[in-house]
Motif scaffolding. Structure first.
Motif, short mmCIF file in Angstrom:
data_model
loop_
_atom_site.label_atom_id
_atom_site.label_comp_id
_atom_site.label_asym_id
_atom_site.label_seq_id
_atom_site.Cartn_x
_atom_site.Cartn_y
_atom_site.Cartn_z
N LEU A 163 -52.71 44.42 -12.83
CA LEU A 163 -52.55 43.04 -12.82
C LEU A 163 -52.06 42.11 -11.98
O LEU A 163 -51.43 42.60 -11.26
CB LEU A 163 -52.18 43.20 -14.24
CG LEU A 163 -50.96 41.79 -14.60
CD1 LEU A 163 -52.16 41.62 -16.01
CD2 LEU A 163 -49.78 42.45 -15.68
N ARG A 164 -53.64 41.07 -12.08
CA ARG A 164 -53.35 40.09 -10.75
C ARG A 164 -51.98 39.27 -11.06
O ARG A 164 -51.53 39.07 -12.03
CB ARG A 164 -54.54 39.52 -11.03
CG ARG A 164 -55.71 40.73 -10.38
CD ARG A 164 -55.78 40.94 -9.16
NE ARG A 164 -56.50 42.01 -9.34
CZ ARG A 164 -56.62 42.70 -7.97
NH1 ARG A 164 -55.42 42.63 -7.16
NH2 ARG A 164 -58.25 43.40 -7.70
N ASP A 189 -49.57 40.98 -7.16
CA ASP A 189 -50.05 41.87 -8.30
C ASP A 189 -49.97 43.13 -8.33
O ASP A 189 -48.87 43.81 -7.86
CB ASP A 189 -51.62 42.58 -7.58
CG ASP A 189 -52.51 41.08 -7.32
OD1 ASP A 189 -52.06 40.21 -7.93
OD2 ASP A 189 -53.79 41.69 -6.70
N LEU A 190 -49.97 43.86 -9.55
CA LEU A 190 -48.97 45.07 -10.30
C LEU A 190 -50.44 45.63 -10.52
O LEU A 190 -51.88 45.85 -10.08
CB LEU A 190 -48.69 45.16 -11.59
CG LEU A 190 -48.04 46.58 -12.08
CD1 LEU A 190 -46.88 47.30 -11.74
CD2 LEU A 190 -48.02 46.56 -13.05
N VAL A 191 -50.38 47.23 -9.81
CA VAL A 191 -51.55 48.17 -9.49
C VAL A 191 -50.33 49.67 -9.68
O VAL A 191 -49.56 50.40 -9.27
CB VAL A 191 -51.99 48.25 -8.28
CG1 VAL A 191 -53.02 49.65 -8.30
CG2 VAL A 191 -53.02 47.62 -7.38
N VAL A 192 -50.59 50.01 -10.85
CA VAL A 192 -50.54 51.58 -11.69
C VAL A 192 -51.13 51.98 -11.44
O VAL A 192 -52.40 52.85 -12.47
CB VAL A 192 -49.11 50.75 -13.12
CG1 VAL A 192 -49.26 52.68 -13.42
CG2 VAL A 192 -49.06 50.18 -13.60
N MET A 193 -51.28 54.04 -11.00
CA MET A 193 -51.53 54.48 -10.56
C MET A 193 -50.92 55.76 -11.88
O MET A 193 -50.29 55.94 -11.70
CB MET A 193 -51.74 55.25 -9.79
CG MET A 193 -52.55 54.75 -8.41
SD MET A 193 -52.39 55.41 -6.69
CE MET A 193 -50.74 55.14 -6.46
N GLY A 194 -51.91 56.65 -12.98
CA GLY A 194 -51.21 57.29 -13.85
C GLY A 194 -52.28 58.17 -14.07
O GLY A 194 -53.19 58.72 -13.69
N ARG A 206 -45.02 37.73 -15.66
CA ARG A 206 -45.94 37.57 -17.03
C ARG A 206 -45.59 38.87 -17.90
O ARG A 206 -45.09 39.78 -17.78
CB ARG A 206 -46.87 37.57 -15.91
CG ARG A 206 -47.51 36.23 -15.35
CD ARG A 206 -48.29 36.42 -14.75
NE ARG A 206 -50.08 36.99 -15.60
CZ ARG A 206 -51.07 37.01 -15.27
NH1 ARG A 206 -51.08 37.46 -14.08
NH2 ARG A 206 -51.33 38.00 -16.48
N SER A 207 -46.37 38.63 -19.06
CA SER A 207 -46.15 39.78 -20.00
C SER A 207 -47.44 40.76 -19.10
O SER A 207 -47.99 40.13 -18.21
CB SER A 207 -46.91 39.65 -21.50
OG SER A 207 -48.10 38.96 -21.21
#
Length: 204
Positions: free
Chosen positions: A35-36, A168-173, A16-17
């Motif tokens: 982002l699910r 799912d995508l999870v980004v810790m920043g 997905r975008s």
């Protein structure tokens, strides 16, 4: 393994975008993006990784005894081929999307296999290497049964929880690794789950 994948095979899909990505600001310059259902072919990623990743059981010193680490692990270092083509595409897409903020590509992929609800990871930050002194990012793709990623301010404070579902995508920043801690707690019952953590060079 009792995670139930889809019964009918689907044709290969593309990532997905990043449209729909939601950022949650935390304190002290930390943030989390979610982002699910970002990664396609999540069923195939999961089954391929279960059977092909050279999973390793680790042991560690805990006070006066050595105990089993409650999950299986393996890290794909720079230059190693990832176990599924979608993961290679994911790493490249993440590197391109976050380059303006991160300033460098994602280079390694740490993998954790949580076999059931008894497998977990304790509170910690990825502060071995540059994460101890610099802002950085850790991007997580989750496949398998949903599990909670819990985060809390380092030194104490109210915690939050993000449920990581299949694909799912999870980004810790930002400052997240040095100003916050994260954990995947044990639960009474859960099916197997695999976490793929993309990191820049010298972030552990």
């Amino acid at each position: 393994m009792d995670f139930q994948t889809s019964l009918f095979a689907a044709p290969p899909q593309r990532l997905r975008s990043f449209e729909g990505l939601e950022r949650r600001p935390l304190s002290d310059g930390a943030w989390v993006d979610v982002l699910r259902s970002w990664a396609p072919e999540a069923d195939d990623i999961f089954t391929t990784m279960v059977s092909t990743v050279p999973w390793r059981a680790e042991r560690r010193q805990m006070y006066d005894r050595v105990v089993d680490v409650p999950r299986l692990v393996y890290t794909y270092m720079i230059g190693e081929e990832l176990p599924h083509p979608v993961l290679t595409e994911a790493r490249d897409a993440l590197s391109e999307h976050y380059l303006p903020e991160l300033g460098e590509p994602f280079r390694t992929a740490g993998c954790c296999y949580y076999r059931d609800g008894r497998d977990s990871v304790a509170w910690h930050g990825d502060t071995i290497g540059r994460g101890s002194s610099q802002d950085t990012m850790v991007a997580i793709v989750s496949v398998g049964d949903p599990r909670r990623l819990c985060l809390r301010p380092r030194g104490g404070g109210e915690s939050i929880a993000i449920e990581m579902g299949h694909g799912d995508l999870v980004v810790m920043g930002g400052s997240c690794q040095r100003t916050w801690e994260h954990a995947v707690p044990k639960v009474a019952s859960a099916g197997p789950r695999i976490s793929i953590q993309f990191r820049p060079f010298n972030v552990f």
